[in-house]
Design a protein around this motif. Sequence first.
Motif, PDB file in Angstrom:
ATOM      1  N   GLU A 131       0.821  -1.205   0.000  1.00 29.72           N
ATOM      2  CA  GLU A 131       0.000   0.000   0.000  1.00 29.72           C
ATOM      3  C   GLU A 131       0.862   1.265   0.000  1.00 29.72           C
ATOM      4  O   GLU A 131       0.409   2.335  -0.399  1.00 29.72           O
ATOM      5  N   ASN A 132       2.100   1.111   0.467  1.00 32.51           N
ATOM      6  CA  ASN A 132       3.015   2.261   0.530  1.00 32.51           C
ATOM      7  C   ASN A 132       4.388   1.835   0.013  1.00 32.51           C
ATOM      8  O   ASN A 132       5.363   1.747   0.783  1.00 32.51           O
ATOM      9  N   PRO A 133       4.489   1.528  -1.267  1.00 29.83           N
ATOM     10  CA  PRO A 133       5.753   1.027  -1.811  1.00 29.83           C
ATOM     11  C   PRO A 133       6.869   2.061  -1.712  1.00 29.83           C
ATOM     12  O   PRO A 133       6.646   3.251  -1.944  1.00 29.83           O
ATOM     13  N   PRO A 134       8.069   1.618  -1.333  1.00 27.16           N
ATOM     14  CA  PRO A 134       9.193   2.539  -1.193  1.00 27.16           C
ATOM     15  C   PRO A 134       9.821   2.859  -2.557  1.00 27.16           C
ATOM     16  O   PRO A 134       9.576   2.165  -3.547  1.00 27.16           O
ATOM     17  N   VAL A 135      10.602   3.894  -2.595  1.00 31.21           N
ATOM     18  CA  VAL A 135      11.418   4.186  -3.772  1.00 31.21           C
ATOM     19  C   VAL A 135      12.716   3.389  -3.600  1.00 31.21           C
ATOM     20  O   VAL A 135      13.499   3.647  -2.681  1.00 31.21           O
ATOM     21  N   ILE A 136      12.892   2.391  -4.459  1.00 29.65           N
ATOM     22  CA  ILE A 136      14.037   1.493  -4.320  1.00 29.65           C
ATOM     23  C   ILE A 136      15.156   1.949  -5.254  1.00 29.65           C
ATOM     24  O   ILE A 136      14.986   1.970  -6.473  1.00 29.65           O
ATOM     25  N   LYS A 137      16.274   2.307  -4.671  1.00 23.59           N
ATOM     26  CA  LYS A 137      17.420   2.762  -5.453  1.00 23.59           C
ATOM     27  C   LYS A 137      18.399   1.619  -5.673  1.00 23.59           C
ATOM     28  O   LYS A 137      18.503   0.709  -4.853  1.00 23.59           O
ATOM     29  N   ASP A 138      19.098   1.650  -6.794  1.00 28.47           N
ATOM     30  CA  ASP A 138      20.108   0.637  -7.084  1.00 28.47           C
ATOM     31  C   ASP A 138      21.134   0.587  -5.963  1.00 28.47           C
ATOM     32  O   ASP A 138      21.614   1.623  -5.483  1.00 28.47           O
ATOM     33  N   GLY A 139      21.447  -0.658  -5.549  1.00 27.56           N
ATOM     34  CA  GLY A 139      22.459  -0.829  -4.514  1.00 27.56           C
ATOM     35  C   GLY A 139      21.936  -0.778  -3.095  1.00 27.56           C
ATOM     36  O   GLY A 139      22.711  -0.951  -2.149  1.00 27.56           O
ATOM     37  N   ASP A 140      20.628  -0.552  -2.929  1.00 26.00           N
ATOM     38  CA  ASP A 140      20.046  -0.520  -1.583  1.00 26.00           C
ATOM     39  C   ASP A 140      19.876  -1.952  -1.088  1.00 26.00           C
ATOM     40  O   ASP A 140      18.965  -2.671  -1.517  1.00 26.00           O
ATOM     41  N   ASP A 141      20.756  -2.381  -0.192  1.00 22.45           N
ATOM     42  CA  ASP A 141      20.783  -3.770   0.263  1.00 22.45           C
ATOM     43  C   ASP A 141      19.516  -4.171   1.012  1.00 22.45           C
ATOM     44  O   ASP A 141      19.178  -5.351   1.093  1.00 22.45           O
ATOM     45  N   ARG A 142      18.791  -3.204   1.540  1.00 22.55           N
ATOM     46  CA  ARG A 142      17.563  -3.519   2.278  1.00 22.55           C
ATOM     47  C   ARG A 142      16.532  -4.194   1.379  1.00 22.55           C
ATOM     48  O   ARG A 142      15.663  -4.943   1.860  1.00 22.55           O
ATOM     49  N   TYR A 143      16.603  -3.935   0.070  1.00 17.39           N
ATOM     50  CA  TYR A 143      15.615  -4.486  -0.854  1.00 17.39           C
ATOM     51  C   TYR A 143      16.262  -5.383  -1.898  1.00 17.39           C
ATOM     52  O   TYR A 143      15.740  -5.550  -3.001  1.00 17.39           O
ATOM     53  N   ASP A 144      17.404  -5.981  -1.529  1.00 17.92           N
ATOM     54  CA  ASP A 144      18.089  -6.885  -2.450  1.00 17.92           C
ATOM     55  C   ASP A 144      17.197  -8.089  -2.770  1.00 17.92           C
ATOM     56  O   ASP A 144      16.820  -8.857  -1.897  1.00 17.92           O
ATOM     57  N   GLY A 145      16.848  -8.253  -4.045  1.00 14.32           N
ATOM     58  CA  GLY A 145      15.995  -9.371  -4.447  1.00 14.32           C
ATOM     59  C   GLY A 145      14.592  -9.296  -3.896  1.00 14.32           C
ATOM     60  O   GLY A 145      13.960 -10.328  -3.654  1.00 14.32           O
TER      61      GLY A 145
END
Length: 453
Positions: A160-174
């Motif tokens: 419902e509140n998707p984050p802005v995922i930047k390249d290299g952000d390990d928190r959202y790896d895969g």
Amino acid sequence: MLIIICLLGGIGYFTYRFFTEGPKWVNFTANRHVYNNGVIIDGAIYDRDGNALLDTVDGKRKYSDNENVRCATMHIIGDKKSNVATSIQKVYADRLVGFNIITGMFSTTVAGNKIHTTLDSDVCAAAYELLKGKKGAVCVFNYKTGEVICLVSTPTYDPENPPVIKDGDDRYDGVFINRAISSRFTPGSVYKTVTAAAALDCVPDIEQQQFNCLHEFVVNGQKVVCSGTHNKEDFRNALKNSCNCAFGEISMQIGWENTAEYARKLGIITNHSLSGIPTVRGKIASSGGLNELAWTGVGQNTDEVSPYAMMRYMGIVANGGLCVEPYIIEKITTGSGIPLNFDKQNDTTRVLSQSTANKLREMMRYTVQNGYGDKGFPQGMEFCAKTGTAELDGKKRSHAWFVGFSSNEKYPYAFSVMVQNGGSGRSVAGPIASKVMAVVKNKVDNAELLTQN
């Protein structure tokens, strides 16, 4: 005549394409009857208790009111943009929008269909909270019925509140990969349960053998190293001690052919379909030197398995060698509640002999009682389990595993927990499994009380 023949041929080809690919045409993202800015706007998905995990309200997608449930089920339900290829929203898009070949998209007066799943949102939310932001997966299913009640993958996010995922952000790896069903990891010692099953069938005197663990032994000029020095031990204690020396020796007795055969037979290296959703196959070496065979049997070398496959295998052991295929779609109805089909997969096949499964179950129960201790697990569930601390090349931390099941048939649930680069299986994955299964136990007990009252 040539023009007529071409016309009839074209009509025939179009008709064939219409019946075979009609759902794909309807689900093309430019179809504004189905999508709004790439977001599907029809249908609903519910958990086993009738709670809406995904709904359509005034042409907009609405997820659960509970943020933890939203995060926990994002991979299996799907995000708004359908980035997760193995989500129900993606795989069952034509079912959600209510399309069928005869009536098109206007089968009922209510837009879209309802998909009822076997998921328990409370158990999923608990698993998500316990992973605490770590990368990993938690899988739980009923080994008697096949109902998957928990299939959580992290990292995840609130759809419902998707984050802005930047390249290299390990928190959202895969983050768009469901680690439970679409990723495979070095299993470490949880794979010794596979080697143990093969040994029980292929090594006639395995239960009478004695092994001598002096911390390491050399084969083909290469060391096989154990985490301890266990001295003399029998087969049962070799599993309890998670002894690499003993299981390396056992693997060499089993041989490459049987090692590969049991990995296939037990579903470790085969593809599975979870109610039509594909799962990744594992990878186990099938040839090489004796030193490679020894390491393969203890869950190292090039071994890689999925959390889902280990959960499924635990269900086979728990169920006396019978495999009840897991499923996640309970039924599909029209928007007005008319049943369309029942997607249950109650196929039951014998994978292990009852004798082999029972012996392995007893060994895993012994491992908990005399190795880990029953105090760390929900009382009354009679845990049978195995830890795994999968060592990796380089400086990466080990993958932490904990797999098993409740041998009390009042709670017929098998589980698999994997924390990627989490460290110790016993201290990291074990407590997660224990607490998730405590939630399962409480729900079963509460349901029993309601029935009695």
